[in-house]
Design an enzyme around this catalytic site. Structure first.
Site, PDB file in Angstrom:
ATOM      1  N   GLN A  20       0.805  -1.223   0.000  1.00  0.00           N
ATOM      2  CA  GLN A  20       0.000   0.000   0.000  1.00  0.00           C
ATOM      3  C   GLN A  20       0.838   1.273   0.000  1.00  0.00           C
ATOM      4  O   GLN A  20       0.346   2.338  -0.344  1.00  0.00           O
ATOM      5  CB  GLN A  20      -0.947  -0.005   1.206  1.00  0.00           C
ATOM      6  CG  GLN A  20      -1.994  -1.109   1.113  1.00  0.00           C
ATOM      7  CD  GLN A  20      -2.919  -1.144   2.310  1.00  0.00           C
ATOM      8  OE1 GLN A  20      -2.599  -1.793   3.298  1.00  0.00           O
ATOM      9  NE2 GLN A  20      -4.038  -0.464   2.255  1.00  0.00           N
ATOM     10  N   HIS A 114       0.810  -9.149   4.716  1.00  0.00           N
ATOM     11  CA  HIS A 114      -0.341  -8.227   4.699  1.00  0.00           C
ATOM     12  C   HIS A 114      -0.976  -8.307   3.301  1.00  0.00           C
ATOM     13  O   HIS A 114      -0.656  -7.528   2.409  1.00  0.00           O
ATOM     14  CB  HIS A 114       0.101  -6.806   5.039  1.00  0.00           C
ATOM     15  CG  HIS A 114      -1.046  -5.910   5.436  1.00  0.00           C
ATOM     16  ND1 HIS A 114      -1.122  -5.253   6.644  1.00  0.00           N
ATOM     17  CD2 HIS A 114      -2.180  -5.569   4.788  1.00  0.00           C
ATOM     18  CE1 HIS A 114      -2.233  -4.541   6.713  1.00  0.00           C
ATOM     19  NE2 HIS A 114      -2.897  -4.717   5.585  1.00  0.00           N
ATOM     20  N   ASN A 158      -2.123 -10.857   8.329  1.00  0.00           N
ATOM     21  CA  ASN A 158      -3.081  -9.781   8.543  1.00  0.00           C
ATOM     22  C   ASN A 158      -4.460 -10.172   8.018  1.00  0.00           C
ATOM     23  O   ASN A 158      -4.610 -10.532   6.853  1.00  0.00           O
ATOM     24  CB  ASN A 158      -2.615  -8.514   7.816  1.00  0.00           C
ATOM     25  CG  ASN A 158      -3.573  -7.352   8.052  1.00  0.00           C
ATOM     26  OD1 ASN A 158      -3.652  -6.826   9.161  1.00  0.00           O
ATOM     27  ND2 ASN A 158      -4.319  -6.962   7.029  1.00  0.00           N
ATOM     28  N   GLU A 159      -5.439 -10.100   8.880  1.00  0.00           N
ATOM     29  CA  GLU A 159      -6.843 -10.291   8.524  1.00  0.00           C
ATOM     30  C   GLU A 159      -7.075 -11.498   7.609  1.00  0.00           C
ATOM     31  O   GLU A 159      -7.574 -11.367   6.482  1.00  0.00           O
ATOM     32  CB  GLU A 159      -7.397  -9.024   7.867  1.00  0.00           C
ATOM     33  CG  GLU A 159      -7.346  -7.827   8.790  1.00  0.00           C
ATOM     34  CD  GLU A 159      -8.097  -6.611   8.250  1.00  0.00           C
ATOM     35  OE1 GLU A 159      -8.394  -6.578   7.039  1.00  0.00           O
ATOM     36  OE2 GLU A 159      -8.412  -5.706   9.042  1.00  0.00           O
TER      37      GLU A 159
HETATM   38  C1  BGC Z   1      -6.480  -3.690   6.106  1.00  0.00           C
HETATM   39  C2  BGC Z   1      -5.786  -2.504   5.478  1.00  0.00           C
HETATM   40  C3  BGC Z   1      -6.810  -1.595   4.835  1.00  0.00           C
HETATM   41  C4  BGC Z   1      -7.713  -1.074   5.926  1.00  0.00           C
HETATM   42  C5  BGC Z   1      -8.739  -0.052   5.510  1.00  0.00           C
HETATM   43  C6  BGC Z   1      -7.772  -3.353   6.783  1.00  0.00           C
HETATM   44  O1  BGC Z   1      -8.717  -4.264   6.356  1.00  0.00           O
HETATM   45  O2  BGC Z   1      -5.606  -4.387   6.943  1.00  0.00           O
HETATM   46  O3  BGC Z   1      -4.838  -2.975   4.568  1.00  0.00           O
HETATM   47  O4  BGC Z   1      -6.230  -0.571   4.109  1.00  0.00           O
HETATM   48  O5  BGC Z   1      -8.398  -2.164   6.512  1.00  0.00           O
HETATM   49  O6  BGC Z   1      -9.731  -0.576   4.691  1.00  0.00           O
END
Ligand code: BGC
Length: 427
Positions: A20, A114, A158-159
């Site tokens: 990002q 990520h 991440n997520e």
């Molecule tokens: C993610 C980020 C994303 C942010 C805002 C999260 O789901 O980890 O990468 O930019 O939310 O949407």
């Protein structure tokens, strides 16, 4: 006026992710995905914030604000551009970045994955390929050994729920863009395995580090008839990964909004019937879930204040998800590893931070082990399929010159971090 005092030590920071902000992440699945004909991506990431070259400036700014932590990610596609071959120059780069973080007086919190994957992994099926978790763990071992004593905090994946739901069930226009329940389930299994194996790899390479996954969690508020759907969604998107976090040192909570769910007929009836078997549920639920995810505005109450993302402006939602984690994993340290808002009005961001922190403070007062608050994001950046249209940064980035502007919200968060207190108007 009241001062809400936060415990010490407390991780106060801001976050970014490599793809990002770095720019030029050419060896990754996302880079290819952005260029593909018919891609759902609004923009190409291109040079992003050029942070690959400008990291020193950004790190110095974050430190000068008064923050004590920077959460950033290492790009697997750079470190291992070809299967089995480690790019030493990239490891050296991330060592320099980490040295700059430490040199500025910040604690590095490193995310090992990520969202993005190396293209060679993606070509084999990404998280659906049974070999991916072990390959991911091998890369984690390389990174953690290279960073050595510099890093005490690692976020593994991440997520994972968003990766599976957004890309493999196809709800958010993420790669690989499959759209079926069986790809979704395979990816979930791979991500859970990846979570466990990467935790073991980090522990093995650096036993004293704290390691945990970071979880996307929303404050779901279903009405009676929508409960079965939300229970299913939570299971697939959140709980299965939280269970895999059961041996983590900390749980990263990332909450952006609350989501009231009021399904209309006939979806309610179909789901009530589908509940009778797992097989029926996996047929009936995904289309409803995708529709819901694609139109967040539809879920928000009428007249609700919305963010640029179309989410309801609900900074306090993070307290509900913290409480949920504390119930599921009692006593486990919790860190808010992301919380933020996309807006062009920085005063709104300040309000979001203050209201979010006040709600977090209540959970701490209730005895919950919250150890940090990391804001998303340090910089305006590439918001995945939504491209550069979303502004999440406490630091603005001019898309033409890439010049940085420190916003008042950055100074505001820095002041809270420096003093460990939030002054509120409440009694
Ligand atoms: C993610 C980020 C994303 C942010 C805002 C999260 O789901 O980890 O990468 O930019 O939310 O949407």
């Amino acid at each position: 006026m009241t001062d809400l005092v936060f415990p010490e030590p407390f991780l106060w920071g801001a976050a970014t992710a490599a793809h990002q902000v770095e720019g030029g992440n050419e060896g990754s699945d996302w880079w290819e995905w952005e260029q593909r004909p018919g891609t759902p991506c609004r923009d190409r990431s291109g040079v992003a914030c050029d942070q690959y070259r400008r990291y020193a400036e950004d790190i110095a700014t974050l430190a000068s604000l008064g923050l004590n932590t920077y959460r950033y990610s290492i790009e697997w596609a750079r470190v291992e551009p070809v299967e089995g071959s480690v790019a030493q120059a990239e490891l050296d780069h991330y060592r320099r970045v980490t040295d700059a973080v430490i040199g500025a007086g910040l604690t590095p919190m490193v995310t090992l994955n990520h969202f993005t994957l190396p293209s060679w992994i993606a070509r084999r099926g990404g998280w659906m390929d049974a070999a991916t978790p072990a390959l991911f763990a091998r890369y984690c071992d390389v990174v953690v050994r290279a960073l050595g004593e510099r890093v005490d905090w690692y976020c593994t994946i991440n997520e994972p729920g968003v990766v599976a739901f957004g890309g493999y069930l196809g709800a958010f226009g993420f790669p690989p863009g499959t759209h079926d329940a069986s790809s979704w389930e395979k990816a979930i299994a791979g991500l859970v395995d990846g979570q466990r194996r990467s935790r073991a790899a980090v522990r093995n390479a650096r036993p004293s580090a704290k390691v945990g996954a970071t979880h996307s969690m929303q404050a779901w508020e279903p009405d009676e008839g929508s409960r079965p759907l939300v229970a299913y969604l939570r299971r697939m998107n959140e709980d299965v990964f939280l269970e895999a976090s059961e041996a983590d040192d900390f749980v990263g909570v990332q909450t952006y909004t609350r989501v009231p769910v009021h399904l209309a007929e006939p979806a309610r009836t179909i789901l009530r019937l589908a509940l009778r078997s797992r097989r029926l549920m996996r047929l009936a639920a995904p289309p409803v879930l995708i529709r819901q995810a694609k139109d967040p505005v539809a879920g928000a109450p009428k007249g609700a204040r919305l963010t640029q993302m179309g989410y309801e402006f609900a900074p306090e939602a993070v307290a509900a998800t913290i409480r949920r984690v504390a119930e599921l994993l009692p006593g486990r340290d919790i860190i808010v590893t992301e919380h933020g808002v996309a807006t062009d009005d920085d005063a709104e961001r300040i309000e979001f931070i203050d209201r979010g922190l006040a709600a977090i403070h209540e959970t701490i007062r209730d005895g919950l082990p919250v150890r940090g608050y990391i804001h998303w994001s340090a910089l305006d950046n590439f918001e995945w399929a939504r491209g550069y249209s979303m502004r999440f940064g406490i630091i603005g980035v001019d898309r033409t010159t890439l010049a940085r502007t420190v916003r008042p919200s950055a100074r505001h968060l820095g002041e809270i971090a420096r003093t460990g207190r939030l002054t509120t108007a409440g009694a």
